[in-house]
Design a protein around this motif. Structure first.
Motif, PDB file in Angstrom:
ATOM      1  N   THR A 101      94.946  14.789  88.196  1.00 39.30           N
ATOM      2  CA  THR A 101      94.290  14.150  89.340  1.00 39.30           C
ATOM      3  C   THR A 101      94.983  14.608  90.616  1.00 39.30           C
ATOM      4  N   VAL A 102      94.205  15.128  91.563  1.00 40.24           N
ATOM      5  CA  VAL A 102      94.747  15.574  92.846  1.00 40.24           C
ATOM      6  C   VAL A 102      93.917  14.961  93.964  1.00 40.24           C
ATOM      7  N   GLY A 103      94.466  14.937  95.173  1.00 36.65           N
ATOM      8  CA  GLY A 103      93.780  14.294  96.282  1.00 36.65           C
ATOM      9  C   GLY A 103      93.544  15.213  97.454  1.00 36.65           C
ATOM     10  N   PHE A 104      92.444  14.964  98.159  1.00 35.65           N
ATOM     11  CA  PHE A 104      92.168  15.617  99.442  1.00 35.65           C
ATOM     12  C   PHE A 104      91.951  14.531 100.475  1.00 35.65           C
ATOM     13  N   ILE A 105      92.659  14.628 101.600  1.00 34.38           N
ATOM     14  CA  ILE A 105      92.488  13.689 102.711  1.00 34.38           C
ATOM     15  C   ILE A 105      92.044  14.467 103.938  1.00 34.38           C
ATOM     16  N   GLY A 106      90.853  14.159 104.435  1.00 31.81           N
ATOM     17  CA  GLY A 106      90.345  14.770 105.655  1.00 31.81           C
ATOM     18  C   GLY A 106      90.490  13.799 106.814  1.00 31.81           C
ATOM     19  N   GLY A 107      90.888  14.303 107.964  1.00 30.14           N
ATOM     20  CA  GLY A 107      91.097  13.417 109.106  1.00 30.14           C
ATOM     21  C   GLY A 107      89.815  12.757 109.581  1.00 30.14           C
ATOM     22  N   VAL A 108      88.853  13.579 109.970  1.00 27.64           N
ATOM     23  CA  VAL A 108      87.553  13.093 110.455  1.00 27.64           C
ATOM     24  C   VAL A 108      86.476  13.900 109.733  1.00 27.64           C
ATOM     25  N   GLU A 109      85.429  13.234 109.297  1.00 24.75           N
ATOM     26  CA  GLU A 109      84.403  13.925 108.512  1.00 24.75           C
ATOM     27  C   GLU A 109      83.506  14.761 109.430  1.00 24.75           C
ATOM     28  N   THR A 110      83.901  16.002 109.629  1.00 25.49           N
ATOM     29  CA  THR A 110      83.163  16.952 110.453  1.00 25.49           C
ATOM     30  C   THR A 110      82.902  18.215 109.625  1.00 25.49           C
ATOM     31  N   PRO A 111      81.961  19.057 110.045  1.00 27.73           N
ATOM     32  CA  PRO A 111      81.712  20.303 109.309  1.00 27.73           C
ATOM     33  C   PRO A 111      82.962  21.160 109.138  1.00 27.73           C
ATOM     34  N   LEU A 112      83.845  21.171 110.148  1.00 25.86           N
ATOM     35  CA  LEU A 112      85.067  21.960 110.049  1.00 25.86           C
ATOM     36  C   LEU A 112      85.951  21.464 108.909  1.00 25.86           C
ATOM     37  N   ILE A 113      86.207  20.182 108.851  1.00 30.07           N
ATOM     38  CA  ILE A 113      87.101  19.644 107.830  1.00 30.07           C
ATOM     39  C   ILE A 113      86.445  19.706 106.446  1.00 30.07           C
ATOM     40  N   LYS A 114      85.135  19.679 106.405  1.00 29.10           N
ATOM     41  CA  LYS A 114      84.450  19.833 105.116  1.00 29.10           C
ATOM     42  C   LYS A 114      84.675  21.217 104.531  1.00 29.10           C
ATOM     43  N   LYS A 115      84.956  22.200 105.379  1.00 27.57           N
ATOM     44  CA  LYS A 115      85.300  23.536 104.868  1.00 27.57           C
ATOM     45  C   LYS A 115      86.596  23.483 104.074  1.00 27.57           C
ATOM     46  N   PHE A 116      87.574  22.719 104.565  1.00 26.51           N
ATOM     47  CA  PHE A 116      88.827  22.544 103.842  1.00 26.51           C
ATOM     48  C   PHE A 116      88.570  21.886 102.479  1.00 26.51           C
ATOM     49  N   GLN A 117      87.774  20.811 102.509  1.00 25.47           N
ATOM     50  CA  GLN A 117      87.458  20.094 101.278  1.00 25.47           C
ATOM     51  C   GLN A 117      86.736  20.994 100.285  1.00 25.47           C
ATOM     52  N   ALA A 118      85.724  21.728 100.770  1.00 24.56           N
ATOM     53  CA  ALA A 118      84.915  22.570  99.894  1.00 24.56           C
ATOM     54  C   ALA A 118      85.752  23.624  99.191  1.00 24.56           C
ATOM     55  N   GLY A 119      86.580  24.319  99.949  1.00 24.19           N
ATOM     56  CA  GLY A 119      87.409  25.360  99.361  1.00 24.19           C
ATOM     57  C   GLY A 119      88.405  24.796  98.362  1.00 24.19           C
ATOM     58  N   PHE A 120      89.012  23.668  98.729  1.00 24.84           N
ATOM     59  CA  PHE A 120      90.013  23.050  97.856  1.00 24.84           C
ATOM     60  C   PHE A 120      89.381  22.617  96.539  1.00 24.84           C
ATOM     61  N   GLU A 121      88.268  21.916  96.617  1.00 27.39           N
ATOM     62  CA  GLU A 121      87.613  21.431  95.403  1.00 27.39           C
ATOM     63  C   GLU A 121      87.165  22.587  94.511  1.00 27.39           C
ATOM     64  N   GLN A 122      86.626  23.630  95.129  1.00 28.58           N
ATOM     65  CA  GLN A 122      86.184  24.787  94.346  1.00 28.58           C
ATOM     66  C   GLN A 122      87.369  25.459  93.654  1.00 28.58           C
TER      67      GLN A 122
END
Length: 349
Positions: free
Chosen positions: A165-186
């Motif tokens: 189990t790993v975690g991702f924390i995004g500061g504000v839900e914006t298209p920019l930060i979703k790029k971080f989430q998308a790459g990490f999850e993939q």
């Protein structure tokens, strides 16, 4: 947060704004460019300001280097809490009128202001980091492939986790930060499909506290730790420092963002927990823009920094990380496959 010495102040005031500007290096008047033949440049910081140990500090490093190597006089402008686009317009206008060139907005939040101000100063180059939506002949759009570096972080997290189990924390839900989430999850899922990713955002626009309040990051990280996460990747600016503290105290792994956070002074107490960081070469991007203006060939349009040219990547400062040979081999393999096109990284979850 490091202490900042105030040397010069730009008098920009509105009902909602009291703007403080720091001149770095030699002191200089902000109201006139006739007092010195030295080139002048300015950066206007994003939410969290200088001392965030992350995004803004990386931009400052570029300015500091330009002062040393190019002899420019630098001015820094700090944001104020809850400021409006009108406040940013006044800030950039004042910096441009003072003879600074380029004037660099650190963060996509400056897009509306640059759209209004840049046409009024056609001989001044305006740089904006992390935005390509506003364009013009005198605008340089400095952007990064954050998803690529985040993919590598996901591979590392999947290889290191013991709890699956790993975690991702995004500061504000914006298209920019979703790029971080998308790459990490993939990256996590392609390295080990059995690993679960907990994803959480601290705030929603127009509330940008998720980039500036460490307590929010700390609480979110604690929640993920309670659910079994033993690796947490935070893309949350200053708020991320709170997450780093919580994860460190729990004896688990952090993955930092933007700057090599293992090397950040303000995070020294937690450095051993920072396995690696997803870096963006904001320092070089700021320096390169300033140099282009000084050389008489100012950058304009999209200026992209990706994995192929080390514009993004994973930091290797922590010896504990470099000793993980199997993890490093998996990361290196993924990097090669992204660069050669074998892997295409998503930009949205």
């Amino acid at each position: 947060m490091r202490r900042i010495t105030r040397i010069a102040t730009v008098g920009v005031m509105s009902a909602a704004l009291a703007l403080s500007v720091t001149a770095c290096g030699e002191s200089s008047s902000s109201s006139s460019s006739s007092d010195s033949k030295a080139d002048k440049t300015a950066i206007a910081y994003d939410i969290g300001g200088r001392g965030d140990q992350s995004f803004n500090d990386a931009a400052y490093a570029g300015l500091k280097r330009a002062q040393k190597d190019l002899g420019v006089k630098g001015t820094e402008a700090e944001p104020s809490e809850g400021e409006s686009d009108a406040d940013k317009v006044q800030r950039l206008t004042s910096l441009a009128r003072a003879g600074n060139n380029p004037v660099i907005g650190v963060g996509f939040a400056y897009a509306p202001a640059i759209k209004k101000v840049a046409p009024k100063f056609p001989k001044t180059t305006f740089g904006i980091i992390d935005d390509a939506s506003v364009t013009g002949d005198n605008i340089a759009n400095i952007v990064f492939n954050e998803e690529q570096g985040s993919y590598l972080a996901g591979v590392a997290a999947a290889k290191v986790t013991k709890t699956k189990t790993v975690g991702f924390i995004g500061g504000v839900e914006t298209p920019l930060i979703k790029k971080f989430q998308a790459g990490f999850e993939q990256g996590v899922k392609e390295a080990d499909p059995s690993v679960k990713v907990l994803a959480q955002y601290l705030t929603q626009p127009p509330n940008f506290d998720g980039f500036s309040k460490p307590d929010l990051g700390k609480a979110a990280a604690q929640g993920q730790l309670d659910k079994g996460a033993d690796v947490v990747y935070s893309a949350a600016g200053l708020a991320g420092s709170g997450a780093i503290e919580a994860v460190s105290k729990a004896g688990k792994w952090n993955i930092g963002v933007d700057s090599d956070q293992y090397r950040q002074e303000g995070l020294a107490a937690y450095k051993e927990s920072i396995l690696t960081s997803v870096t963006k070469d904001v320092e070089d991007s700021v320096f390169n823009l300033i140099k282009s203006v000084q050389d008489g060939k100012p950058q304009s349009g999209e200026v992209r920094y990706g994995l192929a040219k080390d514009g993004v990547g994973l930091a290797t400062s922590n010896p504990a990380f470099t000793k993980m040979t199997e993890v490093i081999a998996a990361v290196d393999k993924a990097k090669k496959e992204i660069i050669d096109g074998t892997i295409t990284v998503k930009t949205a979850p």
